[in-house]
Design an enzyme around this catalytic site. Structure first.
Site, short mmCIF file in Angstrom:
data_model
loop_
_atom_site.label_atom_id
_atom_site.label_comp_id
_atom_site.label_asym_id
_atom_site.label_seq_id
_atom_site.Cartn_x
_atom_site.Cartn_y
_atom_site.Cartn_z
N HIS A 129 0.86 -1.19 0.00
CA HIS A 129 0.00 0.00 0.00
C HIS A 129 0.90 1.24 0.00
O HIS A 129 0.97 1.98 0.99
CB HIS A 129 -0.91 -0.04 1.23
CG HIS A 129 -2.11 0.86 1.16
ND1 HIS A 129 -2.37 1.67 0.06
CD2 HIS A 129 -3.12 1.08 2.04
CE1 HIS A 129 -3.49 2.34 0.29
NE2 HIS A 129 -3.96 2.01 1.47
N GLN A 132 -0.44 4.84 1.00
CA GLN A 132 -0.65 5.03 2.43
C GLN A 132 0.67 5.30 3.14
O GLN A 132 0.77 6.16 4.01
CB GLN A 132 -1.31 3.77 3.03
CG GLN A 132 -1.55 3.86 4.51
CD GLN A 132 -2.63 4.88 4.87
OE1 GLN A 132 -3.73 4.82 4.33
NE2 GLN A 132 -2.31 5.81 5.77
N ASP A 220 -2.52 -2.36 12.10
CA ASP A 220 -3.52 -2.45 11.04
C ASP A 220 -4.47 -3.58 11.42
O ASP A 220 -4.19 -4.36 12.34
CB ASP A 220 -2.80 -2.74 9.70
CG ASP A 220 -3.74 -2.71 8.49
OD1 ASP A 220 -4.85 -2.15 8.61
OD2 ASP A 220 -3.37 -3.26 7.44
N CYS A 260 -3.74 3.24 9.44
CA CYS A 260 -4.16 3.62 8.09
C CYS A 260 -5.68 3.79 8.00
O CYS A 260 -6.17 4.48 7.11
CB CYS A 260 -3.67 2.61 7.07
SG CYS A 260 -4.37 0.96 7.26
N ARG A 288 -3.07 11.65 3.05
CA ARG A 288 -3.27 10.84 1.83
C ARG A 288 -3.48 11.77 0.64
O ARG A 288 -2.95 11.56 -0.45
CB ARG A 288 -4.51 9.92 1.99
CG ARG A 288 -4.37 8.81 3.00
CD ARG A 288 -3.36 7.77 2.56
NE ARG A 288 -3.67 7.20 1.25
CZ ARG A 288 -4.52 6.18 1.04
NH1 ARG A 288 -5.14 5.61 2.05
NH2 ARG A 288 -4.73 5.71 -0.19
N1 NVA Z 1 -4.60 -4.20 5.40
C1 NVA Z 1 -5.82 -3.50 5.10
C2 NVA Z 1 -5.55 -2.08 4.73
C3 NVA Z 1 -6.77 -1.27 4.44
C4 NVA Z 1 -6.46 0.13 4.05
C5 NVA Z 1 -6.54 -4.20 3.95
O1 NVA Z 1 -5.87 -4.60 2.99
O2 NVA Z 1 -7.75 -4.37 4.03
N1 CP Z 2 -6.40 3.54 4.40
C1 CP Z 2 -7.08 3.32 3.27
O1 CP Z 2 -6.52 2.97 2.23
O2 CP Z 2 -8.41 3.55 3.40
P1 CP Z 2 -9.56 3.16 2.35
O3 CP Z 2 -9.61 1.64 2.33
O4 CP Z 2 -10.79 3.76 2.91
O5 CP Z 2 -9.20 3.69 1.00
#
Ligand code: NVA
Ligand code: CP
Length: 302
Positions: A129, A132, A220, A260, A288
């Site tokens: 990610h 982020q 997370d 995040c 972001r």
């Molecule tokens: N690890 C989480 C991050 C969400 C922004 C996911 O992949 O759902």
């Molecule tokens: N942190 C993040 O990426 O949030 P969303 O899943 O809401 O985009």
């Protein structure tokens, strides 16, 4: 820099350039200084997973830069019915100036970049990610003034966030400590990279050990998007991998906490710690917008 596919691809200099530009764009927005670097450009945004922050910040950011964002749900695109990504990439490259994609497999993002001819931005995959983590680095520098001598501690799943944080924080010169259960460690590719940083990287299954002397604590969700079916199993595996008062007592005074979002209170973080650090966490969410605008300008303005 042609694309933003993963933190591993970026040099330290490129990361710092993005953060500097992000700070400038944040300043300009706050002071009403127009910055239409992407006037007349279009960004396609493909979402194969849910999103609040990524969708709204990219869409608003593109508008603020004078460009036009197109939200493309995979439910409506032919890609959702099996049209190959190679063909989608070659078609969309003829209409758009850039693509942001949120999907499952990292390979899909890499394939878009390989077959298309426009910049591709990874808006989250199961592997990483980067958007982020650029916002996280921006927030850390904003609150702490610099990265010098800082230790980042990640508690929880060796997932997309852990992967990008390990790489991003090491690249800007921070020490990194990660606590995860043995069965949920980051992939070999990330651990091999981290090991090249010697004693600046530590991995343990003890959250208390990892938190010792840290300046930034990050966690997370225990079950990421696509892992909902494993939620109960994961709740058992991650019990104790929580940012709470006891853990914070191991960290340095003035340590900051980031998440995040979305957060699951009383799972990976207590309500009390979350609310005590809400100013940092919501500044992180705001950043972001600024960090992604910087990425879009770097990749799409010419
Ligand atoms: N690890 C989480 C991050 C969400 C922004 C996911 O992949 O759902
Ligand atoms: N942190 C993040 O990426 O949030 P969303 O899943 O809401 O985009």
């Amino acid at each position: 820099m042609k694309h933003l596919l993963k933190m591993l691809d970026l040099s330290t200099e490129e990361i710092i350039e993005i953060l500097n530009l992000a700070d400038q764009l944040k300043y300009e927005l706050k002071h009403g200084i127009p910055h239409p670097h992407l006037k007349g450009k279009t960004l396609g945004m493909i979402f194969q997973k849910a999103s609040t922050r990524t969708r709204v910040s990219f869409e608003t950011g593109m508008y603020q830069l004078g460009g036009y964002p197109l939200f493309l749900s995979s439910n409506d695109l032919q890609i959702g019915r099996g049209e190959p990504v190679q063909d989608t990439a070659r078609v969309l490259s003829r209409y758009l100036d850039g693509i942001m994609i949120r999907t499952f497999e990292q390979k899909e993002v890499e394939d878009l970049a390989q077959y298309g001819s426009i910049p591709i931005i990874n808006g989250l995959t199961d592997f990483c990610h980067p958007c982020q983590v650029l916002a996280d680095l921006m927030t850390i520098r904003e609150f702490k003034g610099s990265f010098d001598g800082l230790k980042m501690c990640f508690i929880g799943d060796g997932n997309n966030m852990a992967n990008s944080l390990i790489v991003g924080c090491l690249k800007v010169g921070m020490s990194v400590s990660i606590a995860c259960p043995d069965d949920y460690q980051p992939p070999k590719e990330i651990l091999d990279f981290a090991k090249t940083y010697g004693d600046k990287f530590e991995m343990t299954n003890s959250p208390m050990q990892a938190a010792k002397g840290s300046d930034v604590l990050i966690t997370d969700v225990w079950a990421s998007m696509g892992q909902e079916g494993e939620a109960e199993k994961r709740k058992k595996a991650f019990a104790g991998y929580q940012i709470n008062d006891e853990l914070m007592a191991q960290a340095n005074a003035e340590a900051m906490v980031l998440h995040c979002l979305p957060a699951h209170r009383e799972e990976e973080i207590t309500e009390k710690v979350f609310e005590a650090h809400a100013n940092e966490i919501f500044e992180e969410a705001e950043n972001r917008l600024h960090a992604q605008k910087a990425v879009m300008v770097k990749l799409m303005a010419q």
